[in-house]
Every structure is written in structure tokens, then in C-alpha cells.
Design a protein around this motif. Structure first.
Motif, PDB file in Angstrom:
ATOM      1  N   VAL A 158      -6.679  -1.093   0.301  1.00  0.00           N
ATOM      2  CA  VAL A 158      -5.805  -2.148   0.806  1.00  0.00           C
ATOM      3  C   VAL A 158      -6.657  -3.112   1.634  1.00  0.00           C
ATOM      4  O   VAL A 158      -7.550  -2.682   2.377  1.00  0.00           O
ATOM      5  N   THR A 159      -6.390  -4.402   1.467  1.00  0.00           N
ATOM      6  CA  THR A 159      -7.116  -5.411   2.239  1.00  0.00           C
ATOM      7  C   THR A 159      -6.157  -6.049   3.242  1.00  0.00           C
ATOM      8  O   THR A 159      -5.114  -6.590   2.852  1.00  0.00           O
ATOM      9  N   ALA A 160      -6.510  -5.939   4.518  1.00  0.00           N
ATOM     10  CA  ALA A 160      -5.755  -6.653   5.548  1.00  0.00           C
ATOM     11  C   ALA A 160      -6.419  -8.010   5.738  1.00  0.00           C
ATOM     12  O   ALA A 160      -7.624  -8.083   5.966  1.00  0.00           O
ATOM     13  N   VAL A 161      -5.624  -9.062   5.595  1.00  0.00           N
ATOM     14  CA  VAL A 161      -6.140 -10.428   5.674  1.00  0.00           C
ATOM     15  C   VAL A 161      -5.611 -11.055   6.959  1.00  0.00           C
ATOM     16  O   VAL A 161      -4.407 -10.964   7.249  1.00  0.00           O
ATOM     17  N   VAL A 162      -6.506 -11.675   7.724  1.00  0.00           N
ATOM     18  CA  VAL A 162      -6.085 -12.332   8.962  1.00  0.00           C
ATOM     19  C   VAL A 162      -5.318 -13.599   8.590  1.00  0.00           C
ATOM     20  O   VAL A 162      -5.795 -14.416   7.798  1.00  0.00           O
ATOM     21  N   PRO A 164       0.813  -1.231   0.000  1.00  0.00           N
ATOM     22  CA  PRO A 164       0.000   0.000   0.000  1.00  0.00           C
ATOM     23  C   PRO A 164       0.842   1.275   0.000  1.00  0.00           C
ATOM     24  O   PRO A 164       0.657   2.152   0.826  1.00  0.00           O
ATOM     25  N   GLY A 165       1.786   1.356  -0.896  1.00  0.00           N
ATOM     26  CA  GLY A 165       2.604   2.559  -1.089  1.00  0.00           C
ATOM     27  C   GLY A 165       4.017   2.374  -0.598  1.00  0.00           C
ATOM     28  O   GLY A 165       4.190   1.935   0.512  1.00  0.00           O
ATOM     29  N   HIS A 211      -4.539  -2.850  -3.701  1.00  0.00           N
ATOM     30  CA  HIS A 211      -5.150  -2.850  -5.037  1.00  0.00           C
ATOM     31  C   HIS A 211      -5.475  -1.409  -5.385  1.00  0.00           C
ATOM     32  O   HIS A 211      -6.599  -1.067  -5.727  1.00  0.00           O
ATOM     33  N   MET A 212      -4.464  -0.585  -5.260  1.00  0.00           N
ATOM     34  CA  MET A 212      -4.635   0.867  -5.331  1.00  0.00           C
ATOM     35  C   MET A 212      -3.708   1.442  -6.392  1.00  0.00           C
ATOM     36  O   MET A 212      -2.571   1.004  -6.526  1.00  0.00           O
ATOM     37  N   GLY A 213      -4.213   2.415  -7.143  1.00  0.00           N
ATOM     38  CA  GLY A 213      -3.377   3.118  -8.116  1.00  0.00           C
ATOM     39  C   GLY A 213      -3.319   2.374  -9.434  1.00  0.00           C
ATOM     40  O   GLY A 213      -4.356   2.052 -10.028  1.00  0.00           O
ATOM     41  N   TYR A 214      -2.112   2.093  -9.890  1.00  0.00           N
ATOM     42  CA  TYR A 214      -1.901   1.456 -11.192  1.00  0.00           C
ATOM     43  C   TYR A 214      -2.128  -0.050 -11.036  1.00  0.00           C
ATOM     44  O   TYR A 214      -1.183  -0.843 -11.083  1.00  0.00           O
ATOM     45  N   ALA A 215      -3.376  -0.439 -10.798  1.00  0.00           N
ATOM     46  CA  ALA A 215      -3.720  -1.824 -10.485  1.00  0.00           C
ATOM     47  C   ALA A 215      -4.889  -2.253 -11.347  1.00  0.00           C
ATOM     48  O   ALA A 215      -5.790  -1.458 -11.635  1.00  0.00           O
ATOM     49  N   ASP A 216      -4.842  -3.522 -11.745  1.00  0.00           N
ATOM     50  CA  ASP A 216      -5.905  -4.020 -12.604  1.00  0.00           C
ATOM     51  C   ASP A 216      -6.195  -5.490 -12.270  1.00  0.00           C
ATOM     52  O   ASP A 216      -5.637  -6.046 -11.318  1.00  0.00           O
ATOM     53  N   VAL A 217      -7.067  -6.092 -13.074  1.00  0.00           N
ATOM     54  CA  VAL A 217      -7.556  -7.462 -12.862  1.00  0.00           C
ATOM     55  C   VAL A 217      -6.455  -8.440 -12.454  1.00  0.00           C
ATOM     56  O   VAL A 217      -6.576  -9.155 -11.450  1.00  0.00           O
ATOM     57  N   PHE A 218      -5.379  -8.483 -13.204  1.00  0.00           N
ATOM     58  CA  PHE A 218      -4.405  -9.549 -12.980  1.00  0.00           C
ATOM     59  C   PHE A 218      -3.461  -9.267 -11.814  1.00  0.00           C
ATOM     60  O   PHE A 218      -2.735 -10.147 -11.381  1.00  0.00           O
ATOM     61  N   ASP A 219      -3.518  -8.052 -11.312  1.00  0.00           N
ATOM     62  CA  ASP A 219      -2.826  -7.801 -10.043  1.00  0.00           C
ATOM     63  C   ASP A 219      -3.560  -8.507  -8.911  1.00  0.00           C
ATOM     64  O   ASP A 219      -2.940  -9.056  -8.006  1.00  0.00           O
TER      65      ASP A 219
END
Lengths: 381, 381
Positions: free
Chosen positions: A295-299, A9-10, A337-345
Motif C-alpha cells: 500500500v502506498t500512502a500519498v501525502v 488495503p483490505g 496494489h496488493m493481491g488481485y492487482a495488475d498493471v491497469f489497477d
């Protein structure tokens, strides 16, 4: 050969067009070549912030923007509400204390969004509270706070501003500054704006400018009035970070071409696919109520160290994600999944997590079950 | 087609190796890829500052470094001597006032270097003076101050630090921080360090660190102690300007390969050739006693506006030099020979000035007379 994937996330990935623009020979910030850059950036930042006000740009990290939002609008002894639901919420308290401003802490359990009624109660009891400081997206927990509801509380009060750290939210979710009545809106360069770190941006409402005239905290380098006075003449108070501005002008062109609605819809879809993807693999999203679309925080599953997931993603698959910070260290890992992000990211992130966890002994779900769930979201128009 | 020549005192040209390094895909500042960059930069900055102390790097302009040198070491009410011989000297006064620090101004006529005995008198009369603030090279006038002599005054005093703005001096002239006893040494990225603007660097002596523990001016983003604590762990307090650090690592490699002695000798020779070149064309150098080896301010000849020289250099020949600032506007123009500069940059500057002045009606000396004088310096080994 191992290809590298930046999913933290940056800083987020910088588009090649932007990298190439920044690699051109440098120009002088007071030469006529730079004026069109300033003019374009001025106009495009207003568009991005959805405001008719000037948006100030300073050379510094996002924290410089946060400091400016306290030192420019508060005096020592002033009371503010600091909403603290994570590492960045905590920072409001530290900055306020450094400047002698008195923070009233609204502590939010990590993973939760703030209960707006608590803020409403505090405000109604104390008319002297001069500001409400909050994150639109708390990067450490992957949680969003309800900015529109908070703005409804402050906008009718003449001497109380709403200050929003949107460092991982602006250009991700809809935060219409003027329409909602956000008074100070902060972001940084290395997130949804898709350029390297080194710039902070601050939008300031008329109400906040009025408060600025009486605010006595010391400020010089981050004096926003001086920046504004210069910007109105298509200039800067101090030598600007020229290459970052040039990259910014380029990336704002890309954002304009996509359009705000599509940018928000893309982030919403990628975020949903990531959340559903990890859930499809039997994992839990850390955010309890409003998840951040940045951004996703995953446990991390029982018995598996979140730091090991983060490390193995990098070492085995060249994926730079993020671990947990402070009290969440080892308990979560974070996927951007922020900014220059797309499906395959997203596909890369979810499938990488599946492979790393499987190698670490996780057996709850078979490989591909998370990817399939993500695909079922991503396949929709 | 018109080729462009950047001969302004910052930003200065960036070497192609550095531009290309910065154009690579961005990496994460907490990833293992970035640690070698931090380690190299730490070591090389100590070498460049000629100190055994850590040199702190912050995202910001040179002014951020100047502010940090006041807010980190002073308390409101503390007295400092501010040597003011130009636009940047003036800035000490403004920053001090913003933080409630009391500046004792030593006003120096623009074009002159400070009379060190005036500073000595002030210091001997008032043991409570906590700092002497000075430019090593005042960019607005092209004048240097005698740092070694000033350091001799402060180094025996336990509670008085010497703070040197070397933004256009470090990597140009010899300023051995430890050997001379400079307590706080500041520079910026876009000058002799040959990278784009956006970073400030601050070297801090043991004596200054001791003062820092009791200094009460508020600081957060620019808190140097926090930066130092992080740097000792090969980390940064805030998200660093990653691409600028990567450019910095590359440019420090170039500087190491050349060596400090050769860097200083090259700048001395280019500066001397520039001064002699313009004199050979009948012009006067603005500096009265110690000229800066970074930038030469040239007095515009009688009847010719210095701003016209600056403008015509750019419009007719693609040369971006600098005009005069504030009281010198129209009276001087300035030519930089700092950073990524060599023999033919000086020839370009002097011959460009000759052609522009001749076209503006100047008849004192024939074309080529300045160039010939510059060549006579540059031809020597």
C-alpha cells in the motif's frame, strides 16, 4: 452505470474463480468432502509461509491473530518490545496491556521504519525480554520494517521470539519464515490472499512452541496448541468458516500457479509504478525509508484535504481507496496494489488521483504526467 | 450423479439467494455501501433476539461467542453455575477454567434436561454466584433446557446473569430475551440463521453490561464493549467478515418475511414429524424430557452401530447427517431439521434412515412405516 474499483488495503478484490467456488452449496466440515480442502490448505500455507511448521487458521479478523500471538506465548508480567510506528503498531501495546504483559515501547515516528540498533540495545541490556513484536508492513503509514535484521537479533536468543504481523505483507514481499528465523508470522485473509475477511493465519516456530508450554495468559478460542493438535488430524478445533476455507483453497491454487518469485516481483513492480506515478504528478510518498509494496500512502498536496481526495475518488470515479487514519487523517490518502492487482489497477489509481486532484484545484503538474511515469515502469518486462 | 443432502446440525444448507448475494464482488467495510448492511443487520438482529439491546456480531465460531460470555462478564475467582448435560455444556467448564473462573458444575445425565430446582437451591445458598450458564439446545444430545424457568431464578438477582448458548436454538424455538430476562444470548451463523460458519452473535442485557464494567478477565479481540461502541456508530471494532454479513442481511430478510411465529411453528412441526417418524419405524428418540426442535438424536437399534448409520446415509444416499459425539459415539445418530428445512427434508431423513437400517439388517418395522407417521404430522396445516 458506474463501475466500481476496489483499491483499498483490505478487503482487496476477490478473483471471480474464488467467488464462484464459495457460492457452491455448503459442505460439512467433518465430511470426507472437506478433508482434501484441509489437506491442500495445510500444504499450501506451508509453501506460502516458507516453513516446515504447521500454519494455524482461525475464524476471526487479523486482530484475532495478533491477540493469539500474545496470549499463546506470554505470561502476565512478561516483558516484550512493541515496535510502534503506526495504528497497527499501537495495537501491540493495547493487547499486551489487556493481558497484563509489559510492553517496552519502541516509538517510531509515523512514516519511518524502525531503527534496528535501538531494538538491539534494548535486547542486549535486558535478557528477560521475551518477544519482539513488529509489523512487516504498517498499513496505516505504508511503511515496511526490516524483518530480516530484526530476526538476526532474536534468532540466537533461546527465550526471545520475533512476532511479525504480516497482514499486509505476506504474499507481497519475501518473508521466508524458516530461513530468516521468524517465530510467529501472522496474516489475514482479505489482503494478498485475495479472499474475503474472516480468517487469520498464524505460523509458529519450534522455539515459539517451546515457549507456549509455559505461557500463562488465558486463552481458549484462540489456543493455537489445540488448533495444531486438530490440524495434524486434518481437522479443526472449532467449526471452521467453511466457505472461506473453500475460497482459500481456490486462491492458493492461483498463487501456486503464479509462484512466489513472480508474486513478489509483480507487487514490487506495481508498488514502484504507483510511487513513481504519484511522484511524476508532483506528489510525495509518505514513507521515508522503506516503503511498503502492499500500500502506498500519498501525502495530500498543500491546501487539499486527503479525505476529500479519498471521497471524490469514490463519488466521482467509483474508486474505493483509503483515507488516513488517526493523526494522518486528512494528511494522506492510501492506494493499495496488493493481491488481485495488475498493471491497469495502478493506471486506474494514478489517473484517478490526477483527475480528482485537478478538479480540486491542484495545478502543479498536467494530467497524464503521473500516468506516463507509471507506464515507463510498467512497460518494462 | 448423486445429489447431496445436508441434514447435519450445522453448517446447515444456505439458501440460493444467500449464496448468490455472497458471490457478488466484495465491498469495503468502511464504504458507504456497507452502512445500509450494518443498519439492517442491527435492526433485524434485535428483532430476532426479541430485545431492545444491541446484538454484537464477531468474526469467529460459536465458541468465540461462548468465550466472550465468560471473559466479558466475569473476573478470575468469580463463581458461576455451569449446567453440563452434553459436549457443549462441558465447554463452559473448560472456558471458565481457562480464565480462572470457578465453575460449580450441575451435571445432567446426557439425554435429560436440567432439574431447575437444583439450580434454585445452589443459587439460594450462595449469593455470590455471578452467572448461570446453560444451553437452550444441547446439540450433542438433542435436548432442550427450560430457559424460561431458569430466567425466573436469575432475573430478580441483581448480580447474577443468565447466559444462554442458543447456537442451535435461536430462530428455532421462542427465546424472547427481554421478556424472559435472558442476560446474555449467544448464537452462531451456521444454524437457523442459514449462512455459512464464521460469525457469532451475542445479545447483552443492561444488567450484564453493568457487570461488564467490573469484570476483570482479560479480553481484547472479543471485547464486547468495544464492539458495541462501534456498532452504535454503524461500524465494527475490527474488520468484519464482509461476505458473511452480506449473506446475513439476505437471510434475515428471508426470516423477516416468514415471521418469528411461523419460523417457530415450522421448526416445531418438522421436529415433531422427525421424532414421530423414527418412532413409527420402531426407533427411540434419545431426549428423555424436553427434545430440541433443532436436532433429533435417535438411538441406534440394538446391534447396529450408530456410526454405520451415519456413514451409510452419506455413502449410499448422499445424506450428511451426524453421528454421536464422545460417550454417544456409535449409540446415536442425529438428524437436523433446523434453518433452511422443510417438509421433504424430513421425509428424506426418515426414509433414508429406514432404507439404511433395513440394509443393515434391521427388521423391526417395514419400510415406509416411519415415513407414513411423519406424513400424518406433516399433512396437518
Amino acid at each position: 452505470m458506474k463501475k466500481q474499483y476496489l483499491l483499498a488495503p483490505g478487503p482487496t478484490p476477490v478473483p471471480p474463480e474464488v467467488l464462484l467456488a464459495m457460492a457452491k452449496p455448503i459442505i460439512h466440515h467433518r465430511s470426507p468432502d472437506f478433508i482434501p480442502v484441509i489437506q491442500q490448505v495445510r500444504a499450501d500455507l506451508k509453501w506460502l509461509f516458507q516453513t516446515s511448521q504447521e500454519v494455524l487458521t482461525v475464524a476471526g479478523s487479523g486482530t484475532a491473530g495478533m491477540e493469539a500471538s500474545i496470549s499463546n506465548f506470554m505470561s502476565p508480567g512478561d516483558k516484550i518490545i512493541a515496535i510502534n510506528g503506526g495504528k497497527f503498531g499501537e495495537r501491540w501495546l493495547k493487547i499486551a496491556q489487556a493481558f497484563g504483559v509489559v510492553p517496552i515501547e519502541v516509538k517510531v515516528e509515523w512514516g519511518n521504519s524502525v531503527d534496528v540498533s535501538v531494538v538491539a540495545d534494548l535486547l542486549s541490556k535486558d535478557p528477560s525480554i521475551r518477544g519482539v513484536y513488529v509489523q512487516a508492513s504498517e498499513t496505516s503509514t505504508g511503511v515496511a520494517h526490516d524483518i530480516q535484521k530484526l530476526a538476526a537479533l532474536t534468532r540466537e536468543r533461546e527465550n526471545t521470539i520475533l512476532v511479525v504481523d504480516a497482514i499486509t505483507a505476506l504474499g507481497v514481499i519475501n518473508l521466508p519464515m524458516d530461513a530468516w528465523g521468524i517465530d510467529v508470522l501472522i496474516t489475514g485473509s482479505q489482503k494478498a490472499l485475495m479472499i474475503p475477511p474472516g480468517l487469520a493465519f498464524i505460523g509458529v516456530s519450534e522455539k515459539a512452541w517451546k515457549l507456549q508450554t509455559t505461557a500463562k495468559c488465558p486463552r481458549f478460542y484462540l489456543d493455537l496448541k489445540r488448533e495444531k493438535d486438530n490440524l495434524l488430524k486434518d481437522s479443526n478445533a472449532w467449526t471452521p468458516a467453511v466457505t472461506l476455507w473453500i475460497g482459500l483453497a481456490e486462491s492458493l491454487k492461483l498463487m501456486r500457479a503464479e509462484g512466489l518469485d513472480k508474486i513478489f516481483a509483480r507487487h514490487a513492480r506495481l508498488a514502484q509504478a504507483t510511487r513513481e506515478g504519484v511522484r511524476g504528478f508532483g506528489l510525495e510518498v509518505f514513507a521515508k525509508n522503506i516503503p511498503s509494496d502492499a500500500v502506498t500512502a500519498v501525502v495530500s498536496p498543500q491546501g487539499i484535504d486527503g479525505q476529500a481526495v479519498y471521497k471524490n475518488l469514490r463519488e466521482q470515479y467509483g474508486i474505493t481507496a483509503a483515507g488516513g487514519q488517526d493523526q494522518l487523517k486528512g494528511k494522506v490518502f492510501r492506494l493499495s496494489h496488493m493481491g488481485y492487482a495488475d498493471v491497469f489497477d495502478v493506471i486506474t489509481a494514478v489517473s484517478g488521483v490526477e483527475m480528482v486532484l485537478t478538479r480540486l484545484g491542484y495545478k502543479e503538474k498536467p494530467l497524464g504526467s503521473g500516468v506516463a511515469r507509471a507506464q515507463s515502469i510498467l512497460i518494462k518486462e
